[in-house]
Enzyme design. Structure first.
Site, PDB file in Angstrom:
ATOM      1  N   TYR A 183      43.783  11.153  22.334  1.00 50.23           N
ATOM      2  CA  TYR A 183      42.407  11.056  21.822  1.00 50.23           C
ATOM      3  C   TYR A 183      42.253   9.974  20.744  1.00 50.23           C
ATOM      4  O   TYR A 183      41.150   9.734  20.273  1.00 50.23           O
ATOM      5  CB  TYR A 183      41.965  12.393  21.213  1.00 50.23           C
ATOM      6  CG  TYR A 183      42.081  13.560  22.151  1.00 50.23           C
ATOM      7  CD1 TYR A 183      41.238  13.683  23.251  1.00 50.23           C
ATOM      8  CD2 TYR A 183      43.046  14.546  21.948  1.00 50.23           C
ATOM      9  CE1 TYR A 183      41.350  14.761  24.124  1.00 50.23           C
ATOM     10  CE2 TYR A 183      43.165  15.624  22.811  1.00 50.23           C
ATOM     11  CZ  TYR A 183      42.309  15.720  23.892  1.00 50.23           C
ATOM     12  OH  TYR A 183      42.421  16.785  24.751  1.00 50.23           O
ATOM     13  N   HIS A 226      34.797   9.572  19.709  1.00 45.83           N
ATOM     14  CA  HIS A 226      34.610  10.858  19.033  1.00 45.83           C
ATOM     15  C   HIS A 226      35.574  11.016  17.853  1.00 45.83           C
ATOM     16  O   HIS A 226      35.366  11.868  16.999  1.00 45.83           O
ATOM     17  CB  HIS A 226      34.839  11.982  20.048  1.00 45.83           C
ATOM     18  CG  HIS A 226      33.961  13.172  19.889  1.00 45.83           C
ATOM     19  ND1 HIS A 226      32.734  13.169  19.261  1.00 45.83           N
ATOM     20  CD2 HIS A 226      34.138  14.459  20.325  1.00 45.83           C
ATOM     21  CE1 HIS A 226      32.196  14.377  19.311  1.00 45.83           C
ATOM     22  NE2 HIS A 226      33.029  15.182  19.945  1.00 45.83           N
ATOM     23  N   ASP A 278      31.184  10.614  14.249  1.00 51.99           N
ATOM     24  CA  ASP A 278      30.544   9.692  15.184  1.00 51.99           C
ATOM     25  C   ASP A 278      29.082  10.081  15.355  1.00 51.99           C
ATOM     26  O   ASP A 278      28.729  11.251  15.281  1.00 51.99           O
ATOM     27  CB  ASP A 278      31.267   9.710  16.534  1.00 51.99           C
ATOM     28  CG  ASP A 278      31.323  11.089  17.157  1.00 51.99           C
ATOM     29  OD1 ASP A 278      31.884  12.011  16.529  1.00 51.99           O
ATOM     30  OD2 ASP A 278      30.806  11.269  18.278  1.00 51.99           O
ATOM     31  N   PHE A 290      40.693  21.032  16.983  1.00 52.69           N
ATOM     32  CA  PHE A 290      39.816  20.433  17.970  1.00 52.69           C
ATOM     33  C   PHE A 290      38.388  20.488  17.429  1.00 52.69           C
ATOM     34  O   PHE A 290      38.042  21.323  16.602  1.00 52.69           O
ATOM     35  CB  PHE A 290      39.939  21.055  19.375  1.00 52.69           C
ATOM     36  CG  PHE A 290      41.185  20.611  20.077  1.00 52.69           C
ATOM     37  CD1 PHE A 290      41.213  19.411  20.772  1.00 52.69           C
ATOM     38  CD2 PHE A 290      42.343  21.368  20.013  1.00 52.69           C
ATOM     39  CE1 PHE A 290      42.370  18.974  21.400  1.00 52.69           C
ATOM     40  CE2 PHE A 290      43.503  20.950  20.629  1.00 52.69           C
ATOM     41  CZ  PHE A 290      43.511  19.746  21.326  1.00 52.69           C
ATOM     42  N   ASN A 336      29.359  18.924  18.432  1.00 58.48           N
ATOM     43  CA  ASN A 336      30.058  20.200  18.317  1.00 58.48           C
ATOM     44  C   ASN A 336      30.825  20.368  17.008  1.00 58.48           C
ATOM     45  O   ASN A 336      30.951  21.483  16.500  1.00 58.48           O
ATOM     46  CB  ASN A 336      30.998  20.409  19.506  1.00 58.48           C
ATOM     47  CG  ASN A 336      30.233  20.683  20.778  1.00 58.48           C
ATOM     48  OD1 ASN A 336      29.132  21.235  20.751  1.00 58.48           O
ATOM     49  ND2 ASN A 336      30.805  20.299  21.903  1.00 58.48           N
ATOM     50  N   ASN A 387      35.353  21.351  18.325  1.00 57.14           N
ATOM     51  CA  ASN A 387      34.406  22.459  18.343  1.00 57.14           C
ATOM     52  C   ASN A 387      34.793  23.630  17.443  1.00 57.14           C
ATOM     53  O   ASN A 387      34.039  24.588  17.328  1.00 57.14           O
ATOM     54  CB  ASN A 387      34.152  22.939  19.785  1.00 57.14           C
ATOM     55  CG  ASN A 387      35.406  23.425  20.463  1.00 57.14           C
ATOM     56  OD1 ASN A 387      36.493  23.323  19.918  1.00 57.14           O
ATOM     57  ND2 ASN A 387      35.258  23.949  21.664  1.00 57.14           N
TER      58      ASN A 387
END
Length: 189
Positions: free
Chosen positions: A14, A19, A91, A64, A112, A66
């Site tokens: 990632y 993001h 972001d 993570f 999220n 969320n």
């Protein structure tokens, strides 16, 4: 003490996702200001630092996106901080790429990470909104946000992250307008 949170998803796969630009902003702050290496704490990675007379705790949640609010809430409770002591770097689809705006409070606009933080601490924290641009159609948002920055975007991205880190003293002092002004000037260099 201030808690500065960078939003992103943990894991090398990632690392260059749009993001994850919140993580990237904290990494730039650590490098530019010579902060010590991160430690694992509060379900994330933390760095203690200081800008001017302001003591900072930088936090990259490892939960993570969320579930970011769990990590943020844990750090806030430990240090007995209020939402106004928290700054979140994230972001922002609704800003052109590499534009930065600061605001206090507001909604989550479908983000999220912001939704999770809002659920854990309320909406009254400061946000450093880092523009990633909108792909044009709602059906392309997911792939855009979870896509890597392109080769052509790497130099402007590095320039923007350096400008954020270089002007962060103004954020630490609580002068959001001066931060945005100095950031904009540095981006013209």
């Amino acid at each position: 003490m201030q808690l500065w949170v960078g939003l992103g998803n943990p894991g090398a796969q990632y690392a260059l996702h749009r993001h994850n630009v919140g993580f990237m902003a904290l990494d730039a702050l650590e490098q530019v200001h010579g902060f010590p290496p991160p430690k694992q704490k509060f379900q994330g990675w933390t760095v203690d630092g200081q800008l001017g007379s302001e003591k900072l705790l930088l936090l990259k949640p490892a939960t993570f996106m969320n579930e970011s609010g769990r990590s943020v809430g844990e750090a806030m409770r430990f240090y007995k901080l209020a939402p106004e002591d928290v700054t979140v770097f994230h972001d922002e689809l609704d800003l052109d790429p590499f534009k930065v705006k600061v605001k206090i409070g507001g909604g989550h606009a479908g983000h999220n990470g912001l939704r999770s933080i809002d659920a854990h601490i309320g909406p009254d924290f400061r946000r450093v909104r880092i523009g990633i641009g909108h792909p044009g159609h709602k059906s392309r948002v997911h792939g855009h946000v979870l896509g890597n920055f392109t080769k052509a975007e790497i130099d402007p991205l590095a320039h923007m992250l350096g400008a954020i880190a270089s002007e962060a003293d103004w954020l630490a002092k609580g002068d959001n307008a001066r931060f945005m002004s100095e950031f904009a000037l540095r981006m013209q260099e």
